[in-house]
Design a protein around this motif. Structure first.
Motif, short mmCIF file in Angstrom:
data_model
loop_
_atom_site.label_atom_id
_atom_site.label_comp_id
_atom_site.label_asym_id
_atom_site.label_seq_id
_atom_site.Cartn_x
_atom_site.Cartn_y
_atom_site.Cartn_z
N PRO A 121 1.00 -1.54 -0.17
CA PRO A 121 -0.18 -0.31 0.28
C PRO A 121 0.79 1.60 -0.01
CG PRO A 121 -1.12 -1.57 1.74
CD PRO A 121 0.06 -2.04 0.96
N LEU A 122 1.82 1.33 0.26
CA LEU A 122 3.09 2.41 0.68
C LEU A 122 3.29 2.64 -0.72
CD1 LEU A 122 5.03 1.39 3.88
CD2 LEU A 122 2.99 3.23 3.22
N LEU A 123 3.72 1.59 -1.21
CA LEU A 123 4.10 2.16 -2.76
C LEU A 123 3.24 2.27 -3.62
CD1 LEU A 123 6.39 -1.01 -3.45
CD2 LEU A 123 7.04 1.41 -2.47
N MET A 124 1.72 2.25 -3.66
CA MET A 124 0.65 2.86 -4.32
C MET A 124 0.26 3.89 -4.14
SD MET A 124 0.43 0.45 -6.23
CE MET A 124 -1.84 0.65 -6.80
N GLU A 125 0.52 5.00 -3.08
CA GLU A 125 0.58 6.00 -2.59
C GLU A 125 0.77 7.24 -3.99
OE1 GLU A 125 1.69 7.61 1.28
OE2 GLU A 125 0.24 5.80 1.54
N ASP A 126 0.44 8.08 -4.43
CA ASP A 126 0.34 9.38 -5.45
C ASP A 126 1.17 8.15 -6.98
OD1 ASP A 126 -0.42 10.57 -3.50
OD2 ASP A 126 1.22 11.12 -2.50
N LEU A 127 0.24 7.21 -7.26
CA LEU A 127 1.00 6.22 -7.78
C LEU A 127 -0.26 6.61 -8.97
CD1 LEU A 127 2.48 4.30 -9.55
CD2 LEU A 127 0.68 2.31 -9.35
N GLU A 128 0.67 7.41 -10.64
CA GLU A 128 -0.17 7.65 -11.76
C GLU A 128 0.12 7.02 -12.78
OE1 GLU A 128 0.97 12.07 -11.81
OE2 GLU A 128 0.90 12.30 -10.17
N ALA A 129 -0.34 6.21 -12.71
CA ALA A 129 -0.71 5.04 -14.20
C ALA A 129 -1.97 5.32 -14.58
CB ALA A 129 0.12 4.41 -14.41
N GLU A 130 -1.92 5.08 -16.02
CA GLU A 130 -3.32 4.30 -16.51
C GLU A 130 -3.60 2.39 -16.78
OE1 GLU A 130 -3.17 5.19 -21.20
OE2 GLU A 130 -2.59 7.42 -20.11
N ALA A 131 -3.09 2.13 -16.67
CA ALA A 131 -3.02 0.40 -16.01
C ALA A 131 -1.56 -0.45 -15.31
CB ALA A 131 -2.67 -0.08 -17.56
N PHE A 132 -2.04 -1.19 -14.53
CA PHE A 132 -1.39 -1.62 -13.85
C PHE A 132 -1.35 -3.22 -14.11
CE2 PHE A 132 -0.30 -4.17 -9.59
CZ PHE A 132 0.94 -3.18 -9.59
N LEU A 133 0.34 -3.85 -14.74
CA LEU A 133 0.05 -4.87 -15.16
C LEU A 133 1.15 -5.91 -14.08
CD1 LEU A 133 0.69 -3.00 -17.74
CD2 LEU A 133 2.04 -4.59 -18.57
N ALA A 134 0.84 -6.63 -13.96
CA ALA A 134 0.55 -7.47 -12.67
C ALA A 134 1.00 -9.31 -13.26
CB ALA A 134 0.49 -7.40 -11.71
N ASP A 135 1.25 -9.84 -12.78
CA ASP A 135 0.49 -11.32 -12.72
C ASP A 135 -0.03 -11.97 -11.63
OD1 ASP A 135 2.86 -11.92 -10.25
OD2 ASP A 135 3.88 -13.40 -11.39
N LYS A 136 -0.46 -13.25 -11.25
CA LYS A 136 -1.72 -13.90 -11.23
C LYS A 136 -1.04 -13.36 -9.24
CE LYS A 136 -3.22 -17.10 -14.28
NZ LYS A 136 -3.57 -18.44 -13.98
N ALA A 137 0.24 -13.22 -8.75
CA ALA A 137 0.33 -13.50 -7.76
C ALA A 137 -0.25 -12.28 -7.14
CB ALA A 137 1.55 -13.60 -7.75
N TYR A 138 -0.40 -11.10 -7.34
CA TYR A 138 -1.02 -10.00 -7.24
C TYR A 138 -2.74 -9.64 -6.91
CZ TYR A 138 3.69 -8.30 -7.05
OH TYR A 138 5.33 -8.74 -6.41
N ASP A 139 -3.25 -11.17 -7.48
CA ASP A 139 -4.97 -10.68 -7.85
C ASP A 139 -5.60 -10.91 -6.36
OD1 ASP A 139 -7.36 -10.70 -8.33
OD2 ASP A 139 -7.07 -12.74 -8.78
N THR A 140 -4.95 -9.88 -5.46
CA THR A 140 -6.02 -9.70 -4.24
C THR A 140 -7.18 -8.79 -4.49
OG1 THR A 140 -4.03 -8.28 -3.37
CG2 THR A 140 -3.92 -10.11 -2.71
N ASN A 141 -8.12 -8.37 -3.28
CA ASN A 141 -9.16 -7.21 -3.64
C ASN A 141 -8.93 -6.12 -3.06
OD1 ASN A 141 -10.89 -9.77 -4.37
ND2 ASN A 141 -11.57 -10.40 -2.25
N GLU A 142 -7.37 -6.34 -1.69
CA GLU A 142 -6.88 -5.05 -1.66
C GLU A 142 -6.46 -4.34 -2.61
OE1 GLU A 142 -4.05 -3.47 1.57
OE2 GLU A 142 -4.36 -5.86 1.39
#
Length: 101
Positions: free
Chosen positions: A1-22
């Motif tokens: 969550p700390l790395l997501m603060e102030d993130l400016e992007a159109e899309a977030f690409l990640a693999d299945k390991a990052y498929d969390t509701n949070e």
């Protein structure tokens, strides 16, 4: 969550390991498109852009190539400017075709 603060992007690409509701909720709140394939155990399978997800592979290959260059992997450069310059030089070598005769 700390790395997501102030993130400016159109899309977030990640693999299945990052498929969390949070994470998905955080991306939705920030109005960022989640390009994450759903895990098989999800009750409702989410749609995602397969075409955009393929771009993740190219990015992964570039990072892998950068890590294999010793000067970058061990961070020999003392100054940030020198380190960034080394990354630029390595990316040029990856991008430009090299012909040996």
């Amino acid at each position: 969550p700390l790395l997501m603060e102030d993130l400016e992007a159109e899309a977030f690409l990640a693999d299945k390991a990052y498929d969390t509701n949070e994470l998905l909720d955080m991306l939705k709140e920030a109005d960022i498109t989640a390009v994450i394939p759903p895990v098989k155990s999800r009750k409702e399978q989410r749609a995602y852009s397969h075409e955009l997800y393929r771009a993740r592979h190219v990015i992964k290959i570039v990072f892998d190539a950068l890590k294999h260059w010793r000067g970058i992997a061990t961070r020999y450069a003392k100054l940030t400017v020198s380190f960034i310059a080394a990354i630029h030089v390595r990316c040029l070598f990856l991008y430009l075709p090299v012909h040996t005769t």
